[in-house]
Design an enzyme around this catalytic site. Sequence first.
Site, PDB file in Angstrom:
ATOM      1  N   HIS A 147       0.832  -1.204   0.000  1.00  0.00           N
ATOM      2  CA  HIS A 147       0.000   0.000   0.000  1.00  0.00           C
ATOM      3  C   HIS A 147       0.871   1.260   0.000  1.00  0.00           C
ATOM      4  CE1 HIS A 147      -3.769   2.214   1.251  1.00  0.00           C
ATOM      5  NE2 HIS A 147      -2.834   3.105   1.558  1.00  0.00           N
ATOM      6  N   GLU A 148       1.825   1.326   0.924  1.00  0.00           N
ATOM      7  CA  GLU A 148       2.675   2.518   1.026  1.00  0.00           C
ATOM      8  C   GLU A 148       3.665   2.602  -0.136  1.00  0.00           C
ATOM      9  OE1 GLU A 148       1.888   4.811   3.007  1.00  0.00           O
ATOM     10  OE2 GLU A 148       0.399   3.613   4.075  1.00  0.00           O
TER      11      GLU A 148
END
Length: 224
Positions: free
Chosen positions: A29-30
């Site tokens: 996600h990051e």
Amino acid sequence: MNDFSSFLAFPLEMIPYVVITLIVAFTLHEFAHAFVAYKFGDPTAQRQGRLTLSPLAHLDPIGTILIFIAGFGWAKPVPVNRFFFKRPRLAGVLVSVAGPLSNLLLALLGTAIVNILYVSGLLTMLPGNYAEQLELFFSLFVSLNVMLFLFNLLPFPPLDGYRIIEDLVPAHIRSKMTQYESYGIVVFLILVITPLDSYTIHPFLEIGRTIVMSIIHLILSPFF
């Protein structure tokens, strides 16, 4: 002696599966945020060592622990500098969307793997209860990633859904949103940690999960 498991949001036997899932989900996600920002000309995350698939660069200790206790948490936010973007609003939206989409893709991949295991008959070849445990893991993996996808699209700061709205609205509305952002965070926390969750966020997530899972199965249906 108090039972420690009573303080957890997940059954104790599922904690290893939750750990693996969150490491993968939070990291990708990051990384997705950092990667898209970098592709649009912002080197901030790359310079701070966030353009990597190493979980150590992305996991937030407190945010990760809270997942197990409260059922929600967070990773370290990726720093983004809009001034590097030639088209700040478009780039801002795509950078924000990239994170939730990574979780949706993980859910799609997890579902595809389970279907492959079923169709190939590999599950039936596993000894003992390994097949059952593998099914349990992928069920949790898919479910948590779908929930992360939906949760991050909620229109509350500091979630990605709020950032998307910020970049879509006119500048004068954006400035107003920035002015009242701290109040939005308070409202969001109240909705999450109080019984109001049962009437607001939780129903949205449950309905959303049903819809998203139906779409995933529809996408994969021609192949299985």
